[in-house]
Write a protein that holds these residues in place. Structure first.
Motif, PDB file in Angstrom:
ATOM      1  N   ALA A 208       0.809  -1.231   0.000  1.00 28.06           N
ATOM      2  CA  ALA A 208       0.000   0.000   0.000  1.00 28.06           C
ATOM      3  C   ALA A 208       0.835   1.271   0.000  1.00 28.06           C
ATOM      4  CB  ALA A 208      -0.925   0.001   1.219  1.00 28.06           C
ATOM      5  N   THR A 209       1.887   1.317   0.828  1.00 24.53           N
ATOM      6  CA  THR A 209       2.651   2.568   0.918  1.00 24.53           C
ATOM      7  C   THR A 209       3.286   2.884  -0.433  1.00 24.53           C
ATOM      8  OG1 THR A 209       3.125   2.001   3.210  1.00 24.53           O
ATOM      9  CG2 THR A 209       4.369   3.817   2.257  1.00 24.53           C
ATOM     10  N   GLY A 210       3.954   1.884  -1.008  1.00 20.77           N
ATOM     11  CA  GLY A 210       4.654   2.116  -2.276  1.00 20.77           C
ATOM     12  C   GLY A 210       3.697   2.417  -3.417  1.00 20.77           C
ATOM     13  N   TRP A 380     -11.868  -7.801   3.146  1.00 15.51           N
ATOM     14  CA  TRP A 380     -12.249  -7.284   1.835  1.00 15.51           C
ATOM     15  C   TRP A 380     -11.332  -7.878   0.774  1.00 15.51           C
ATOM     16  CZ3 TRP A 380     -11.862  -1.414   3.339  1.00 15.51           C
ATOM     17  CH2 TRP A 380     -12.863  -1.110   4.274  1.00 15.51           C
ATOM     18  N   PRO A 381     -11.842  -7.988  -0.471  1.00 11.41           N
ATOM     19  CA  PRO A 381     -10.937  -8.356  -1.567  1.00 11.41           C
ATOM     20  C   PRO A 381      -9.895  -7.255  -1.760  1.00 11.41           C
ATOM     21  CG  PRO A 381     -13.240  -8.235  -2.316  1.00 11.41           C
ATOM     22  CD  PRO A 381     -13.216  -7.740  -0.917  1.00 11.41           C
ATOM     23  N   VAL A 382      -8.716  -7.639  -2.242  1.00 11.74           N
ATOM     24  CA  VAL A 382      -7.625  -6.682  -2.356  1.00 11.74           C
ATOM     25  C   VAL A 382      -7.996  -5.490  -3.249  1.00 11.74           C
ATOM     26  CG1 VAL A 382      -6.427  -7.913  -4.237  1.00 11.74           C
ATOM     27  CG2 VAL A 382      -5.124  -6.499  -2.652  1.00 11.74           C
ATOM     28  N   GLU A 383      -8.799  -5.742  -4.306  1.00 14.23           N
ATOM     29  CA  GLU A 383      -9.175  -4.645  -5.226  1.00 14.23           C
ATOM     30  C   GLU A 383     -10.008  -3.593  -4.493  1.00 14.23           C
ATOM     31  OE1 GLU A 383     -10.238  -7.875  -5.820  1.00 14.23           O
ATOM     32  OE2 GLU A 383      -8.391  -8.350  -6.912  1.00 14.23           O
ATOM     33  N   LYS A 384     -10.870  -4.066  -3.582  1.00 16.83           N
ATOM     34  CA  LYS A 384     -11.714  -3.122  -2.853  1.00 16.83           C
ATOM     35  C   LYS A 384     -10.841  -2.217  -1.979  1.00 16.83           C
ATOM     36  CE  LYS A 384     -15.331  -2.800   0.652  1.00 16.83           C
ATOM     37  NZ  LYS A 384     -16.434  -3.418   1.354  1.00 16.83           N
ATOM     38  N   GLU A 385      -9.880  -2.833  -1.304  1.00 16.43           N
ATOM     39  CA  GLU A 385      -9.049  -2.030  -0.410  1.00 16.43           C
ATOM     40  C   GLU A 385      -8.168  -1.070  -1.208  1.00 16.43           C
ATOM     41  OE1 GLU A 385      -7.044  -4.080   2.759  1.00 16.43           O
ATOM     42  OE2 GLU A 385      -5.822  -2.312   3.142  1.00 16.43           O
ATOM     43  N   ARG A 386      -7.605  -1.582  -2.304  1.00 18.18           N
ATOM     44  CA  ARG A 386      -6.773  -0.719  -3.153  1.00 18.18           C
ATOM     45  C   ARG A 386      -7.574   0.507  -3.613  1.00 18.18           C
ATOM     46  NH1 ARG A 386      -2.434  -1.283  -7.610  1.00 18.18           N
ATOM     47  NH2 ARG A 386      -3.069   0.389  -8.980  1.00 18.18           N
ATOM     48  N   ALA A 387      -8.804   0.260  -4.077  1.00 20.27           N
ATOM     49  CA  ALA A 387      -9.630   1.368  -4.562  1.00 20.27           C
ATOM     50  C   ALA A 387      -9.918   2.356  -3.438  1.00 20.27           C
ATOM     51  CB  ALA A 387     -10.931   0.826  -5.154  1.00 20.27           C
ATOM     52  N   LYS A 388     -10.151   1.832  -2.241  1.00 22.54           N
ATOM     53  CA  LYS A 388     -10.463   2.724  -1.118  1.00 22.54           C
ATOM     54  C   LYS A 388      -9.242   3.556  -0.718  1.00 22.54           C
ATOM     55  CE  LYS A 388     -14.459   0.906   1.286  1.00 22.54           C
ATOM     56  NZ  LYS A 388     -15.090   2.209   1.581  1.00 22.54           N
ATOM     57  N   VAL A 389      -8.067   2.916  -0.711  1.00 24.41           N
ATOM     58  CA  VAL A 389      -6.849   3.640  -0.319  1.00 24.41           C
ATOM     59  C   VAL A 389      -6.540   4.724  -1.367  1.00 24.41           C
ATOM     60  CG1 VAL A 389      -4.344   3.440  -0.001  1.00 24.41           C
ATOM     61  CG2 VAL A 389      -5.870   1.730   1.021  1.00 24.41           C
ATOM     62  N   LEU A 390      -6.573   4.343  -2.647  1.00 22.95           N
ATOM     63  CA  LEU A 390      -6.234   5.318  -3.682  1.00 22.95           C
ATOM     64  C   LEU A 390      -7.298   6.428  -3.746  1.00 22.95           C
ATOM     65  CD1 LEU A 390      -4.661   3.094  -6.507  1.00 22.95           C
ATOM     66  CD2 LEU A 390      -3.614   4.050  -4.450  1.00 22.95           C
ATOM     67  N   GLY A 391      -8.543   6.054  -3.474  1.00 23.70           N
ATOM     68  CA  GLY A 391      -9.617   7.060  -3.438  1.00 23.70           C
ATOM     69  C   GLY A 391      -9.364   8.083  -2.343  1.00 23.70           C
ATOM     70  N   ARG A 392      -8.906   7.603  -1.179  1.00 19.34           N
ATOM     71  CA  ARG A 392      -8.622   8.528  -0.072  1.00 19.34           C
ATOM     72  C   ARG A 392      -7.454   9.446  -0.447  1.00 19.34           C
ATOM     73  NH1 ARG A 392     -10.272   9.122   5.563  1.00 19.34           N
ATOM     74  NH2 ARG A 392     -11.761   7.480   5.077  1.00 19.34           N
ATOM     75  N   LEU A 393      -6.460   8.893  -1.142  1.00 22.48           N
ATOM     76  CA  LEU A 393      -5.325   9.723  -1.586  1.00 22.48           C
ATOM     77  C   LEU A 393      -5.789  10.766  -2.617  1.00 22.48           C
ATOM     78  CD1 LEU A 393      -2.471   7.048  -1.871  1.00 22.48           C
ATOM     79  CD2 LEU A 393      -2.634   8.894  -0.177  1.00 22.48           C
TER      80      LEU A 393
END
Ligand code: NAD
Length: 441
Positions: A208-210, A380-393
């Protein structure tokens, strides 16, 4: 971190600009300098500033550790909780020889600003043990992790202070920490983020960080009228942050022209194959010996490129490197890699810096979602979390697109401080201070 910074920063003068010679040379001084400038601009009163300045709690313990040779070594260990204004304190545990209470304190403050900036319901904390994991066995590290947890257990918890990995620690370390808490009668996955997936960890946390650094790099380039697919990038550090930044940037079409880790720096102006280098390093071979690249003898941050991403340690981008850099944008993957003096130099050369609080925020955002999943007892599926993290960014970055690029750091700090002050005020804390400061009113 003194070892990385004092030698190159100490007492330097820059004749050109206002680059301060007497620039302080440790992270705590840098943090204080930036903080004081931001609160002066915000016009905050002294009582409020003191609330923001001091840590809620700072703990030092001493841990007797049994070394493999039969000796006992007493190691200090630290946990600093800078703020709980917005929620439980949150921050990593660092195992590194240069760990000091001052650096841990500065890093805990940075965490407060980072979580506030991204709108997370967390405060800021950090922990650390001065030790060299590269010189210790797994058994010794296991013992340090368990002793650390037992030492800090009275002040940590899912609603008090949530632990995580940092430099020199990993998901495995967090698994040990969690087990130690369970053995002490406090089993709870919500106590720790960045833990192994099998123990309730998130699928996305490790990258996530990278990936977040790469995402913010793409957004910053867009704001500057450029595009990631047409950019060249040099990345310093090939650990959790650097490696995933390089992989994701390369995935998005950037040409990675330089990479470095503790073994040295490599470059190739036609572009490095990051996935192949990743496999090379995973096979236990030194990055610097990767065959399809040239060795670069100076700092990787001086390789000509559109973007440089310092993602190893604090203080690596010194005034000298800021003077020599041939880049258009610096993105702080690590915490505190650019000193204030180096940043002034970059500013005088028109090179903007995306500060750590914005750039590497994907890590703590992902930790927050891991903690949320643990609360909900779900995965959560990894895609859901990725979308949420990038959305917050994306949300965070939308507050920077109209800001003069050389003021990105100041703006980030102002937004974060403002948010924390609002929370302190809403909780009636600031009024209390005022009454104490003026007992006759
Ligand atoms: P890590 O231990 O996984 O990797 C560090 C990397 O830096 C390694 O590749 C190491 O070889 C390299 N390195 C060390 N000294 C170097 C030097 N002198 N020159 C070049 N490379 C050097 O650590 P990490 O988790 O990637 O953390 C890196 C930085 O990012 C730290 O400042 C950390 O606080 C910050 N950070 C990490 C996270 C996270 O999720 N891991 C989140 C936010 C911020």
């Amino acid at each position: 971190m003194t070892s990385a910074t004092t030698s190159s920063e100490g007492g330097k003068l820059d004749e050109n600009t206002d680059v301060a010679a007497e620039a302080p040379s440790t992270l705590i001084d840098w943090e204080a300098e930036r903080f004081q400038a931001a609160v002066a601009e915000l016009g905050l009163d002294r009582a409020t500033v003191s609330f923001l300045e001091f840590a809620d709690r700072s703990l030092t313990i001493e841990m007797p550790i049994h070394r493999d040779d039969g000796s006992v070594q007493v190691l200090p260990a630290y946990r600093v909780q800078h703020s709980h204004a917005l929620g439980p304190a949150k921050g990593g545990i660092r195992f590194h020889p240069a760990v000091t209470i001052e650096d841990v304190t500065a890093l805990s403050r940075l965490m407060t600003w980072k979580t506030a900036l991204h709108g997370l319901p967390f405060g800021g904390a950090k922990g650390g043990v001065p030790c060299d994991p590269t010189l210790m066995s797994r058994r010794e590290l296991h013992e340090i992790a368990r002793s650390y947890l037992l030492g800090v257990l009275p002040i940590v918890g899912p609603e008090q202070d949530v632990l995580a990995p940092d430099l020199g620690t990993s998901a495995e370390t967090m698994g040990w920490v969690l087990r130690a808490a369970a053995d002490a009668g406090r089993p709870d996955p919500k106590l720790v983020t960045g833990k192994p997936v099998i123990l309730g960890g998130s699928h996305f946390r490790q990258s996530a960080t990278g990936i977040g650094v790469a995402h913010i790099t793409a957004l910053a380039l867009e704001t500057l009228g450029a595009s990631v697919a047409e950019s060249t990038v040099a990345v310093e550090g090939f650990g959790a942050v650097g490696r995933w930044s390089a992989l994701e940037l390369s995935e998005r079409g950037a040409r990675i022209v330089g990479l470095a880790d503790i073994t040295g720096s490599i470059y190739r102006d036609t572009g490095l194959d990051v996935a192949a280098i990743s496999a090379w390093v995973d096979a236990g071979r030194p990055l610097v010996e990767y065959p399809d690249a040239e060795v670069w003898t100076g700092s990787v941050l001086t390789i000509p490129s559109d973007v440089v991403v310092p993602a190893a340690l604090e203080g690596t981008l010194t005034v000298d490197i800021a003077t020599a850099a041939e880049t258009r944008l610096v993105v702080e993957g690590a915490n505190g890699p650019v000193s204030p003096a180096a940043e002034r130099k970059l500013r005088s050369r028109g090179i903007p810096v995306v500060p750590d609080t914005i750039a590497n925020g994907g890590g703590v955002i992902s930790s927050y979602f891991e903690w949320v999943q643990n609360h909900q007892r779900t995965t959560w599926p990894v895609e859901k979390e990725r979308a949420k993290v990038l959305g917050r960014l994306d949300e965070t970055w939308s507050r920077f697109t109209d800001i003069e690029p050389t003021r990105w750091r100041r703006h980030a700090l102002r937004l974060a401080i403002h948010h924390v002050v609002e929370a302190l005020d809403a909780a009636g804390k600031l009024a209390t201070v005022e009454r104490e400061a003026h007992p006759h009113h």
